[in-house]
Design an enzyme around this catalytic site. Sequence first.
Site, PDB file in Angstrom:
ATOM      1  N   ASP A  29       0.833  -1.218   0.000  1.00 33.14           N
ATOM      2  CA  ASP A  29       0.000   0.000   0.000  1.00 33.14           C
ATOM      3  C   ASP A  29       0.861   1.259   0.000  1.00 33.14           C
ATOM      4  OD1 ASP A  29      -2.263  -1.537   0.001  1.00 33.14           O
ATOM      5  OD2 ASP A  29      -2.396  -1.594   2.197  1.00 33.14           O
ATOM      6  N   ASP A  53      10.373  -7.467   1.036  1.00 37.16           N
ATOM      7  CA  ASP A  53      10.989  -7.234   2.343  1.00 37.16           C
ATOM      8  C   ASP A  53      12.430  -7.732   2.242  1.00 37.16           C
ATOM      9  OD1 ASP A  53      11.941  -7.583   4.982  1.00 37.16           O
ATOM     10  OD2 ASP A  53       9.892  -7.831   5.747  1.00 37.16           O
ATOM     11  N   SER A 109      25.268   5.873   7.508  1.00 38.64           N
ATOM     12  CA  SER A 109      24.848   6.939   8.436  1.00 38.64           C
ATOM     13  C   SER A 109      26.081   7.521   9.098  1.00 38.64           C
ATOM     14  CB  SER A 109      23.935   6.347   9.516  1.00 38.64           C
ATOM     15  OG  SER A 109      23.759   7.262  10.572  1.00 38.64           O
ATOM     16  N   TYR A 153      22.157  -0.197  15.345  1.00 44.24           N
ATOM     17  CA  TYR A 153      22.129   0.628  14.124  1.00 44.24           C
ATOM     18  C   TYR A 153      23.548   1.057  13.752  1.00 44.24           C
ATOM     19  CZ  TYR A 153      20.573   4.551  11.101  1.00 44.24           C
ATOM     20  OH  TYR A 153      20.353   5.425  10.057  1.00 44.24           O
TER      21      TYR A 153
HETATM   22  P1  NAP Z   1      12.163   6.099   6.104  1.00 49.43           P
HETATM   23  O1  NAP Z   1      11.415   7.240   5.534  1.00 49.43           O
HETATM   24  O2  NAP Z   1      11.625   5.384   7.302  1.00 49.43           O
HETATM   25  O3  NAP Z   1      12.421   5.086   4.919  1.00 49.43           O
HETATM   26  C1  NAP Z   1      12.890   3.793   5.127  1.00 49.43           C
HETATM   27  C2  NAP Z   1      12.475   2.953   3.958  1.00 49.43           C
HETATM   28  O4  NAP Z   1      12.974   1.620   4.157  1.00 49.43           O
HETATM   29  C3  NAP Z   1      10.949   2.837   3.839  1.00 49.43           C
HETATM   30  O5  NAP Z   1      10.585   2.795   2.488  1.00 49.43           O
HETATM   31  C4  NAP Z   1      10.661   1.494   4.495  1.00 49.43           C
HETATM   32  O6  NAP Z   1       9.454   0.917   4.051  1.00 49.43           O
HETATM   33  C5  NAP Z   1      11.872   0.707   4.022  1.00 49.43           C
HETATM   34  N1  NAP Z   1      12.083  -0.502   4.801  1.00 49.43           N
HETATM   35  C6  NAP Z   1      12.059  -0.638   6.153  1.00 49.43           C
HETATM   36  N2  NAP Z   1      12.233  -1.933   6.477  1.00 49.43           N
HETATM   37  C7  NAP Z   1      12.328  -2.620   5.320  1.00 49.43           C
HETATM   38  C8  NAP Z   1      12.471  -3.995   5.001  1.00 49.43           C
HETATM   39  N3  NAP Z   1      12.542  -4.937   5.938  1.00 49.43           N
HETATM   40  N4  NAP Z   1      12.523  -4.340   3.687  1.00 49.43           N
HETATM   41  C9  NAP Z   1      12.450  -3.410   2.717  1.00 49.43           C
HETATM   42  N5  NAP Z   1      12.317  -2.092   2.947  1.00 49.43           N
HETATM   43  C10 NAP Z   1      12.253  -1.717   4.243  1.00 49.43           C
HETATM   44  O7  NAP Z   1      13.629   6.541   6.546  1.00 49.43           O
HETATM   45  P2  NAP Z   1      14.781   7.377   5.811  1.00 49.43           P
HETATM   46  O8  NAP Z   1      15.250   8.327   6.815  1.00 49.43           O
HETATM   47  O9  NAP Z   1      14.384   7.814   4.477  1.00 49.43           O
HETATM   48  O10 NAP Z   1      15.891   6.229   5.724  1.00 49.43           O
HETATM   49  C11 NAP Z   1      16.491   5.823   4.498  1.00 49.43           C
HETATM   50  C12 NAP Z   1      17.895   5.344   4.788  1.00 49.43           C
HETATM   51  O11 NAP Z   1      18.677   6.444   5.249  1.00 49.43           O
HETATM   52  C13 NAP Z   1      17.990   4.282   5.872  1.00 49.43           C
HETATM   53  O12 NAP Z   1      18.935   3.306   5.530  1.00 49.43           O
HETATM   54  C14 NAP Z   1      18.454   5.064   7.082  1.00 49.43           C
HETATM   55  O13 NAP Z   1      19.151   4.277   8.002  1.00 49.43           O
HETATM   56  C15 NAP Z   1      19.371   6.082   6.413  1.00 49.43           C
HETATM   57  N6  NAP Z   1      19.638   7.271   7.218  1.00 49.43           N
HETATM   58  C16 NAP Z   1      18.624   8.121   7.546  1.00 49.43           C
HETATM   59  C17 NAP Z   1      18.924   9.232   8.311  1.00 49.43           C
HETATM   60  C18 NAP Z   1      17.874  10.223   8.735  1.00 49.43           C
HETATM   61  O14 NAP Z   1      18.186  11.127   9.512  1.00 49.43           O
HETATM   62  N7  NAP Z   1      16.647  10.139   8.255  1.00 49.43           N
HETATM   63  C19 NAP Z   1      20.236   9.471   8.753  1.00 49.43           C
HETATM   64  C20 NAP Z   1      21.231   8.573   8.405  1.00 49.43           C
HETATM   65  C21 NAP Z   1      20.923   7.483   7.628  1.00 49.43           C
HETATM   66  P3  NAP Z   1       8.107   1.096   4.944  1.00 49.43           P
HETATM   67  O15 NAP Z   1       7.969   2.562   5.179  1.00 49.43           O
HETATM   68  O16 NAP Z   1       7.011   0.531   4.103  1.00 49.43           O
HETATM   69  O17 NAP Z   1       8.368   0.336   6.206  1.00 49.43           O
END
Ligand code: NAP
Length: 266
Positions: A42, A64, A144, A157
């Site tokens: 979805d 997944d 990260s 993490y």
């Molecule tokens: P986000 O909006 O929560 O996006 C995460 C994405 O990963 C979502 O599409 C989620 O799908 C998907 N996901 C989660 N578990 C999964 C699984 N088991 N299989 C396949 N897909 C999965 O977070 P974001 O901040 O954009 O994060 C993206 C990346 O950036 C991550 O690797 C995160 O660690 C990294 N990062 C983020 C930050 C920050 O400050 N935001 C900082 C450093 C690094 P659903 O939503 O459907 O669960």
Amino acid sequence: MDLNIRGRTALVTGASSGIGFETARVLLNEGATVVMTGPDPDELKDAVDRLSAFKDSLFAYDADVTVASAVDRLAADVAAEVGDLDILVNNAGIHGAGGLFHEISQEGWDRTIDVDLMGPVRVTRAFLPGLRRGGWGRIVFVSSEDAVQPYEDELPYCAAKAGLLSLARGLSRTYASEGVLVNTVSPAFIATPMTDEMMSARAKEQNSTFDEAIASFLREERPFMELGRRGRPEEVAHVIAFLCSDAASFVNGSNYRVDSGSVATI
Ligand code: NAP
């Protein structure tokens, strides 16, 4: 600058929201064909609807990354309906289990490592043969700042993201001579659902507003983020797109910090 990725085929994991969604949008805008994946059909459909302007060059399959059979099915579907990839962006991730080391259960460790480290391993194993066949490829891992600056209350993490740096660096040694370049992007505190959730929890704990939670987090936990704000997902996506492009033809094995200075070391 012309990124020259028109006609390339890219797959972005975790593309239903945040950094992954923006990466898909930027790559589509640059003329690439993009395969979006996410675990929730979805959420993925909603993301695809928001990119309807690009519907002719957009594919979406739910998968997944912790389920080996789902990743295998994804690879088979992409091979049959889209073809070999030129670009793989391993972006999917979760913040995972929090708390001090002695407070985190084995399940918390297993889940975080499974999504954040083994997920990218599974996806890369599945798509690497096609990338190598093409003789031109780009793999970007989204790590990260936590990888090199571990915070004591999010060690699963941090360890997973540090693992990605090592994995990417190692892969960059093996496949560059075949034209497949491998790099890492390390963001800090980007405005996505991941940090929205963290800040909502912090606001509740501190009995403050959401914006006050962000301000106190920046002040107390991220003192070197000199821009004094959360990053925008597209500010990470543009760097990822650069690393996926011809413009980055001599960039291999590097880690690009997109953190407004958060990592304090040189
Ligand atoms: P986000 O909006 O929560 O996006 C995460 C994405 O990963 C979502 O599409 C989620 O799908 C998907 N996901 C989660 N578990 C999964 C699984 N088991 N299989 C396949 N897909 C999965 O977070 P974001 O901040 O954009 O994060 C993206 C990346 O950036 C991550 O690797 C995160 O660690 C990294 N990062 C983020 C930050 C920050 O400050 N935001 C900082 C450093 C690094 P659903 O939503 O459907 O669960």
